[in-house]
Design a protein around this motif. Sequence first.
Motif, PDB file in Angstrom:
ATOM      1  N   ASN A  46      59.538  26.053  55.387  1.00  0.00           N
ATOM      2  CA  ASN A  46      58.541  25.665  54.378  1.00  0.00           C
ATOM      3  C   ASN A  46      59.177  25.671  52.996  1.00  0.00           C
ATOM      4  OD1 ASN A  46      57.279  27.639  56.573  1.00  0.00           O
ATOM      5  ND2 ASN A  46      55.854  25.963  56.169  1.00  0.00           N
ATOM      6  N   LYS A  47      60.336  25.078  52.899  1.00  0.00           N
ATOM      7  CA  LYS A  47      61.101  25.111  51.654  1.00  0.00           C
ATOM      8  C   LYS A  47      60.397  24.355  50.534  1.00  0.00           C
ATOM      9  CE  LYS A  47      65.401  25.824  53.976  1.00  0.00           C
ATOM     10  NZ  LYS A  47      66.706  25.347  54.338  1.00  0.00           N
ATOM     11  N   GLY A  48      60.523  24.887  49.333  1.00  0.00           N
ATOM     12  CA  GLY A  48      59.978  24.218  48.158  1.00  0.00           C
ATOM     13  C   GLY A  48      58.520  24.518  47.897  1.00  0.00           C
ATOM     14  N   HIS A  49      58.048  25.688  48.376  1.00  0.00           N
ATOM     15  CA  HIS A  49      56.645  26.005  48.086  1.00  0.00           C
ATOM     16  C   HIS A  49      56.490  26.308  46.601  1.00  0.00           C
ATOM     17  CE1 HIS A  49      57.069  30.465  48.085  1.00  0.00           C
ATOM     18  NE2 HIS A  49      55.810  30.487  47.673  1.00  0.00           N
ATOM     19  N   VAL A  50      55.259  26.210  46.130  1.00  0.00           N
ATOM     20  CA  VAL A  50      54.959  26.273  44.694  1.00  0.00           C
ATOM     21  C   VAL A  50      54.035  27.443  44.395  1.00  0.00           C
ATOM     22  CG1 VAL A  50      53.735  25.027  42.838  1.00  0.00           C
ATOM     23  CG2 VAL A  50      55.349  23.814  44.319  1.00  0.00           C
ATOM     24  N   LEU A  51      54.240  28.055  43.230  1.00  0.00           N
ATOM     25  CA  LEU A  51      53.336  29.078  42.707  1.00  0.00           C
ATOM     26  C   LEU A  51      52.550  28.461  41.559  1.00  0.00           C
ATOM     27  CD1 LEU A  51      55.762  32.128  42.404  1.00  0.00           C
ATOM     28  CD2 LEU A  51      54.217  31.592  44.293  1.00  0.00           C
ATOM     29  N   VAL A  52      51.246  28.674  41.568  1.00  0.00           N
ATOM     30  CA  VAL A  52      50.405  28.275  40.441  1.00  0.00           C
ATOM     31  C   VAL A  52      49.990  29.566  39.756  1.00  0.00           C
ATOM     32  CG1 VAL A  52      48.357  27.045  39.677  1.00  0.00           C
ATOM     33  CG2 VAL A  52      49.607  26.237  41.693  1.00  0.00           C
ATOM     34  N   VAL A  53      50.353  29.679  38.476  1.00  0.00           N
ATOM     35  CA  VAL A  53      50.227  30.936  37.745  1.00  0.00           C
ATOM     36  C   VAL A  53      49.446  30.720  36.451  1.00  0.00           C
ATOM     37  CG1 VAL A  53      51.587  32.807  36.689  1.00  0.00           C
ATOM     38  CG2 VAL A  53      52.530  31.540  38.619  1.00  0.00           C
ATOM     39  N   PRO A  54      48.454  31.568  36.168  1.00  0.00           N
ATOM     40  CA  PRO A  54      47.798  31.449  34.864  1.00  0.00           C
ATOM     41  C   PRO A  54      48.788  31.837  33.764  1.00  0.00           C
ATOM     42  CG  PRO A  54      46.947  33.366  36.050  1.00  0.00           C
ATOM     43  CD  PRO A  54      47.886  32.650  36.982  1.00  0.00           C
ATOM     44  N   ASN A  55      48.735  31.142  32.644  1.00  0.00           N
ATOM     45  CA  ASN A  55      49.653  31.431  31.544  1.00  0.00           C
ATOM     46  C   ASN A  55      49.344  32.771  30.876  1.00  0.00           C
ATOM     47  OD1 ASN A  55      50.890  28.972  32.055  1.00  0.00           O
ATOM     48  ND2 ASN A  55      49.726  27.903  30.471  1.00  0.00           N
ATOM     49  N   GLU A  56      48.085  33.189  30.902  1.00  0.00           N
ATOM     50  CA  GLU A  56      47.734  34.502  30.357  1.00  0.00           C
ATOM     51  C   GLU A  56      47.818  35.529  31.477  1.00  0.00           C
ATOM     52  OE1 GLU A  56      43.199  35.473  30.162  1.00  0.00           O
ATOM     53  OE2 GLU A  56      43.414  33.395  29.542  1.00  0.00           O
ATOM     54  N   HIS A  57      48.103  36.774  31.119  1.00  0.00           N
ATOM     55  CA  HIS A  57      48.228  37.822  32.124  1.00  0.00           C
ATOM     56  C   HIS A  57      46.861  38.198  32.677  1.00  0.00           C
ATOM     57  CE1 HIS A  57      50.265  41.056  34.255  1.00  0.00           C
ATOM     58  NE2 HIS A  57      49.171  41.768  34.030  1.00  0.00           N
ATOM     59  N   VAL A  58      46.700  37.972  33.975  1.00  0.00           N
ATOM     60  CA  VAL A  58      45.514  38.363  34.729  1.00  0.00           C
ATOM     61  C   VAL A  58      46.060  39.046  35.974  1.00  0.00           C
ATOM     62  CG1 VAL A  58      43.492  37.532  35.996  1.00  0.00           C
ATOM     63  CG2 VAL A  58      44.198  36.384  33.891  1.00  0.00           C
ATOM     64  N   GLU A  59      45.680  40.285  36.206  1.00  0.00           N
ATOM     65  CA  GLU A  59      46.297  41.032  37.313  1.00  0.00           C
ATOM     66  C   GLU A  59      45.947  40.487  38.692  1.00  0.00           C
ATOM     67  OE1 GLU A  59      46.377  45.480  39.251  1.00  0.00           O
ATOM     68  OE2 GLU A  59      46.245  45.320  37.074  1.00  0.00           O
ATOM     69  N   ASN A  60      44.657  40.200  38.925  1.00  0.00           N
ATOM     70  CA  ASN A  60      44.257  39.772  40.266  1.00  0.00           C
ATOM     71  C   ASN A  60      42.937  39.002  40.210  1.00  0.00           C
ATOM     72  OD1 ASN A  60      42.177  41.760  40.175  1.00  0.00           O
ATOM     73  ND2 ASN A  60      43.626  43.299  40.910  1.00  0.00           N
ATOM     74  N   ILE A  61      42.437  38.652  41.370  1.00  0.00           N
ATOM     75  CA  ILE A  61      41.229  37.831  41.459  1.00  0.00           C
ATOM     76  C   ILE A  61      40.012  38.507  40.819  1.00  0.00           C
ATOM     77  CG2 ILE A  61      40.446  38.645  43.735  1.00  0.00           C
ATOM     78  CD1 ILE A  61      39.919  35.601  44.351  1.00  0.00           C
ATOM     79  N   PHE A  62      40.019  39.822  40.778  1.00  0.00           N
ATOM     80  CA  PHE A  62      38.884  40.547  40.210  1.00  0.00           C
ATOM     81  C   PHE A  62      38.788  40.401  38.698  1.00  0.00           C
ATOM     82  CE2 PHE A  62      40.040  42.732  44.171  1.00  0.00           C
ATOM     83  CZ  PHE A  62      38.882  42.478  44.881  1.00  0.00           C
ATOM     84  N   GLU A  63      39.898  40.051  38.047  1.00  0.00           N
ATOM     85  CA  GLU A  63      39.921  39.840  36.595  1.00  0.00           C
ATOM     86  C   GLU A  63      39.900  38.360  36.226  1.00  0.00           C
ATOM     87  OE1 GLU A  63      43.285  41.774  34.837  1.00  0.00           O
ATOM     88  OE2 GLU A  63      42.623  43.761  35.453  1.00  0.00           O
ATOM     89  N   LEU A  64      39.984  37.495  37.202  1.00  0.00           N
ATOM     90  CA  LEU A  64      40.163  36.065  36.969  1.00  0.00           C
ATOM     91  C   LEU A  64      38.878  35.400  36.472  1.00  0.00           C
ATOM     92  CD1 LEU A  64      42.272  33.760  37.324  1.00  0.00           C
ATOM     93  CD2 LEU A  64      41.300  33.426  39.610  1.00  0.00           C
ATOM     94  N   PRO A  65      38.874  34.876  35.239  1.00  0.00           N
ATOM     95  CA  PRO A  65      37.690  34.164  34.762  1.00  0.00           C
ATOM     96  C   PRO A  65      37.483  32.871  35.577  1.00  0.00           C
ATOM     97  CG  PRO A  65      39.184  34.700  32.946  1.00  0.00           C
ATOM     98  CD  PRO A  65      39.909  34.977  34.222  1.00  0.00           C
ATOM     99  N   VAL A  66      36.237  32.507  35.795  1.00  0.00           N
ATOM    100  CA  VAL A  66      35.896  31.358  36.623  1.00  0.00           C
ATOM    101  C   VAL A  66      36.519  30.065  36.091  1.00  0.00           C
ATOM    102  CG1 VAL A  66      33.975  29.937  37.449  1.00  0.00           C
ATOM    103  CG2 VAL A  66      33.796  32.415  37.496  1.00  0.00           C
ATOM    104  N   ASP A  67      36.514  29.871  34.777  1.00  0.00           N
ATOM    105  CA  ASP A  67      37.096  28.646  34.226  1.00  0.00           C
ATOM    106  C   ASP A  67      38.602  28.580  34.478  1.00  0.00           C
ATOM    107  OD1 ASP A  67      37.360  30.771  32.395  1.00  0.00           O
ATOM    108  OD2 ASP A  67      37.394  29.430  30.668  1.00  0.00           O
TER     109      ASP A  67
END
Length: 150
Positions: A46-67
């Motif tokens: 599965n070479k070449g997989h991608v990470l999508v990362v918020p530019n601001e620091h958010v630790e995990n899904i529990f802190e992730l704003p809906v927008d």
Amino acid sequence: MKMNSHQPEGYECPFCQANMGAKQRDIIYQNEYVTALVAKKWWPNNKGHVLVVPNEHVENIFELPVDLAAEIHRAAQLTAFAMKNVYACEGISTRQHNEPAGNQDVWHYHLHVYPRYVNDELYLTNGSESDPNERAFKAEKLRSWINNYS
């Protein structure tokens, strides 16, 4: 709602530390909210997989704003279309981990987008460090598709 943090005392976030600029060759998509980049760690089939990362620091899904979640998934969908066209993969998997029991080991939210193939054994294999030039090559192909077709 703010949950308890699990990042160790004095934790230096690799995503924030790199400030996304250090990996410029690996970036396939970026806007003011998120960065999508070819991951350093690759799985054998599965070479070449991608990470999508918020530019601001958010630790995990529990802190992730809906927008911000919407921006992450918009970038993941764009990545999936690019992978289907560039890698000719047969499917896509996304994966995201939260807290120690959920196998989170980087304390900055990120969503994995994997190209999938029949019998690829993604969940039966381990990842290893990829070659920076191979990453840059894959990133250029995905970035080019995104720039031409999005």
